[in-house]
Write a protein that holds these residues in place. Structure first.
Motif, short mmCIF file in Angstrom:
data_model
loop_
_atom_site.label_atom_id
_atom_site.label_comp_id
_atom_site.label_asym_id
_atom_site.label_seq_id
_atom_site.Cartn_x
_atom_site.Cartn_y
_atom_site.Cartn_z
N UNK A 96 0.84 -1.20 0.00
CA UNK A 96 0.00 0.00 0.00
C UNK A 96 0.88 1.25 0.00
N UNK A 97 1.97 1.24 0.75
CA UNK A 97 2.89 2.38 0.77
C UNK A 97 3.49 2.59 -0.62
N UNK A 98 3.91 1.51 -1.26
CA UNK A 98 4.50 1.62 -2.60
C UNK A 98 3.44 2.08 -3.60
N UNK A 99 2.22 1.58 -3.49
CA UNK A 99 1.15 2.01 -4.39
C UNK A 99 0.83 3.50 -4.19
N UNK A 100 0.85 3.96 -2.96
CA UNK A 100 0.62 5.39 -2.69
C UNK A 100 1.73 6.23 -3.29
N UNK A 101 2.95 5.74 -3.23
CA UNK A 101 4.08 6.45 -3.83
C UNK A 101 3.89 6.53 -5.34
N UNK A 102 3.43 5.46 -5.96
CA UNK A 102 3.19 5.47 -7.41
C UNK A 102 2.01 6.37 -7.77
N UNK A 103 1.01 6.44 -6.90
CA UNK A 103 -0.14 7.30 -7.17
C UNK A 103 0.26 8.78 -7.15
N UNK A 104 1.18 9.13 -6.27
CA UNK A 104 1.64 10.52 -6.20
C UNK A 104 2.45 10.91 -7.43
N UNK A 105 3.34 10.03 -7.85
CA UNK A 105 4.17 10.30 -9.03
C UNK A 105 4.64 8.98 -9.61
N UNK A 106 4.06 8.54 -10.72
CA UNK A 106 4.44 7.25 -11.27
C UNK A 106 5.84 7.23 -11.90
N UNK A 107 6.39 8.41 -12.16
CA UNK A 107 7.75 8.45 -12.71
C UNK A 107 8.75 8.31 -11.57
N UNK A 108 9.45 7.22 -11.54
CA UNK A 108 10.45 6.99 -10.49
C UNK A 108 11.80 7.58 -10.87
N UNK A 109 12.01 7.80 -12.16
CA UNK A 109 13.29 8.31 -12.65
C UNK A 109 13.07 9.56 -13.49
#
Length: 167
Positions: A96-109
């Motif tokens: 859920x923490x990782x999914x929330x991080x992706x929801x905020x900004x899906x671009x990791x790089x």
């Protein structure tokens, strides 16, 4: 400095897990309570998490998502080995923490690198996809299908889709 502190915490948590595992192997009445097994699992998962954070502090960049995914894989492995179902929910929580991080900004790089296929996208999206896929497989083999397994499977599919899309 933070990486060294994280590694030292990982060693301390691993020693704590070993203490609980040795307590579980004793023949006294306190060793047969589920607290010894849960303590061993909690300390082992904490050691995996601390080691993951040590890698984040050492490598920097978009490694937090990768480290959390690898911590989820480690927690799934510990939950399967020690038969602690509460750690399965820790995997779901990390998911859920990782999914929330992706929801905020899906671009990791910000930049994938000069190569078209063999680039940092494989690390940023491929490693979490493999980690969550392996975590789902481990947990399903140990205790069957449930919500934490579905969360890990969903994140495996999501990271795979992001990898293909951004490539």
């Amino acid at each position: 400095l933070f990486a060294i502190v994280g590694a030292a915490l990982a060693v301390a948590f691993a020693l704590g897990s070993a203490v609980f595992r040795s307590l579980e192997g004793q023949d006294n009445e306190a060793a047969h309570t589920p607290n010894a097994r849960f303590g061993a699992g909690a300390f082992a998962s904490a050691a995996i998490g601390a080691l993951s954070l040590a890698f984040v502090f050492f490598l920097q960049g978009a490694t937090l998502t990768v480290a959390l995914a690898l911590a989820a894989l480690g927690a799934a492995f510990v939950s399967a080995q020690l038969r602690i179902s509460a750690l399965r929910w820790c995997v779901a929580g990390l998911g859920v923490v990782v999914a929330a991080r992706l929801a905020l900004d899906p671009r990791l790089l910000s930049s994938a690198g000069p190569w078209p296929i063999l680039n940092w996208l494989l690390f940023a999206y491929g490693v979490p996809a493999l980690a969550f896929g392996a975590a789902a497989w481990i947990m399903r083999r140990a205790l069957g299908e449930d919500t934490p397994v579905r969360v890990a499977q969903s994140l495996c599919v999501l990271f795979s889709a992001f990898l293909v899309f951004f490539e």
